[in-house]
Design an enzyme around this catalytic site. Sequence first.
Site, mmCIF file in Angstrom:
data_model
loop_
_atom_site.group_PDB
_atom_site.id
_atom_site.type_symbol
_atom_site.label_atom_id
_atom_site.label_comp_id
_atom_site.label_asym_id
_atom_site.label_seq_id
_atom_site.Cartn_x
_atom_site.Cartn_y
_atom_site.Cartn_z
ATOM 1 N N LYS A 1 0.820 -1.179 -0.071
ATOM 2 C CA LYS A 1 0.087 -0.125 -0.049
ATOM 3 C C LYS A 1 0.870 1.423 0.244
ATOM 4 O O LYS A 1 0.248 2.285 -0.442
ATOM 5 C CB LYS A 1 -1.021 0.049 1.134
ATOM 6 C CG LYS A 1 -1.951 -1.322 0.864
ATOM 7 C CD LYS A 1 -2.914 -1.058 2.014
ATOM 8 C CE LYS A 1 -3.938 -1.999 1.675
ATOM 9 N NZ LYS A 1 -3.670 -3.618 2.008
HETATM 10 C C1 LIG Z 1 -4.531 -4.632 1.472
HETATM 11 C C2 LIG Z 1 -3.577 -5.916 1.294
HETATM 12 C C3 LIG Z 1 -4.174 -6.963 0.209
HETATM 13 C C4 LIG Z 1 -5.291 -6.711 -0.496
HETATM 14 O O1 LIG Z 1 -5.272 -5.856 -1.692
HETATM 15 P P1 LIG Z 1 -6.431 -5.237 -2.200
HETATM 16 O O2 LIG Z 1 -6.099 -4.084 -3.352
HETATM 17 O O3 LIG Z 1 -7.498 -4.896 -1.053
HETATM 18 O O4 LIG Z 1 -7.186 -6.453 -3.146
HETATM 19 C C5 LIG Z 1 -3.170 -7.998 0.419
HETATM 20 N N1 LIG Z 1 -2.000 -8.196 0.812
HETATM 21 C C6 LIG Z 1 -1.595 -7.345 2.028
HETATM 22 C C7 LIG Z 1 -0.521 -7.389 2.505
HETATM 23 C C8 LIG Z 1 -2.476 -5.912 2.039
HETATM 24 O O5 LIG Z 1 -1.943 -5.086 2.751
#
Ligand SMILES: *Cc1c(COP(=O)(O)O)cnc(C)c1O
Length: 468
Positions: free
Chosen positions: A113
């Site tokens: 993120k």
């Molecule tokens: C947020 C997250 C996901 C999922 O991603 P999306 O964009 O919500 O599908 C997967 N793995 C980790 C470690 C995350 O922080």
Amino acid sequence: MKYVSTRGGDSPKSFTAILLEGLAQDGGLFLPERYPHVFIPELKAMREMSYAQLAFAILSRFMSDIPPADLRAMIERTYTKEIFGSDDITPLKTLEPGLHILGLSNGPTLAFKDLAMQLLGNLFEYVLARQERELNILGATSGDTGSAAEYAMRGKQGIRVFMLSPHGRMSPFQTAQMFSLQDPNIFNLAVKGVFDDCQDIVKAVSNDAAFKAKHRIGTVNSINWARVAAQVVYYFKGYFAATGSNDEVVSFSVPSGNFGNIYAGHIARSMGLPIKRLILATNENNVLDEFMRSGVYRVRKSAEVQATSSPSMDISKASNFERYVADLLRRDPARLNELWKQLDAKGSFDLSGEKFRDMIAATGFSSGSSTHADRISTIRGIHEDYGVIVDTHTADGIKVGQQYREPGVPMICLETAQPAKFAETIQEALGREPARPAGYENIEALPQRFEVIDADAEQVKAFIAART
Ligand SMILES: *Cc1c(COP(=O)(O)O)cnc(C)c1O
């Protein structure tokens, strides 16, 4: 480039007009009127670019009302070795010929993120300054999203962050990551309650329109268009790193929750990037896998959501999914409205029928799900075979991705977090804890700054009012 609502009820808007907005006025999500196309000669030029150059080449098409020099400067400040640990920004690790891991978790909070959120911090600061506005970001977190937002917004002019988390319920590592921030514009509120209480408070505050307007309350959730757009870049980067020429195709496997990451892959493919399959991997909370297999999208009640060892994928519904469905329906807002009305009324809709398989196949999607036992055996197997430790979410992606490997098509598994964040499960799989990246060794010993507060929206409002 103009943006329209999935539900067709809002007038076309520019990028900077939607940047700070959540939903469109009609309750839908913003989408570009059409995806820009990348032609073969452009792909050739992109192959030679640095991450920041590539990001500019792609994002300038989506963020077309920001003067190019300004956008370029923001991108160059964001995608640096200093912030992401290497010049590659998203380094590709080859496990064996045809099987790769794309490292997306080398930013400050050790999860993918950061790649979008770090840019978002700079974009918010820039647009707020130009509009002479301030923004108070209110959010609820059980870990990942909150810390990524805080690290992106720390020290930014015109922005404050009020982040609610369940008191004493995050891991010591996650707690330390957030609470050790000393920046005066970051406020950690440890709520005496569970994550749902935190979310309810955010909803209650957001539903108070007068308070929201007076105190300029906003959010940074995963439906934010700039976050989605920023994620398109690493699909291109990964493609170039895993191939020698633009005649090749690749597949990506994507650990999925709110459908933000894989939706960015769908955009990259729609733009013309030669992607064969986009493989959607879920954990036990398999809402999305179920849809891809059956055509039935059935959201889960909170009580039905399992707490798993890949917690960032524990979802009841997928907030970005509506954008993909809009494309499946070839942008037919009347039908989309109908489906979401059904969803509100009975918790599900059904797209199955003779055309369903073709519709999904045309977008390149495949899917599968994974369990705790699968995660453990995948983490073990990858460690035994290649000497590499992956986190629990990445393991879900690898497990499902393995099922779709085919000769001549490199499989790129997206690594969404560092194993150090999920040490307990790594311990279970390998009998030892993963090493922590440099700089994170003693994070729990740093001084912490937070306020404990009752699970009461009025107290949270008073806290915000006293500081804005
Ligand atoms: C947020 C997250 C996901 C999922 O991603 P999306 O964009 O919500 O599908 C997967 N793995 C980790 C470690 C995350 O922080």
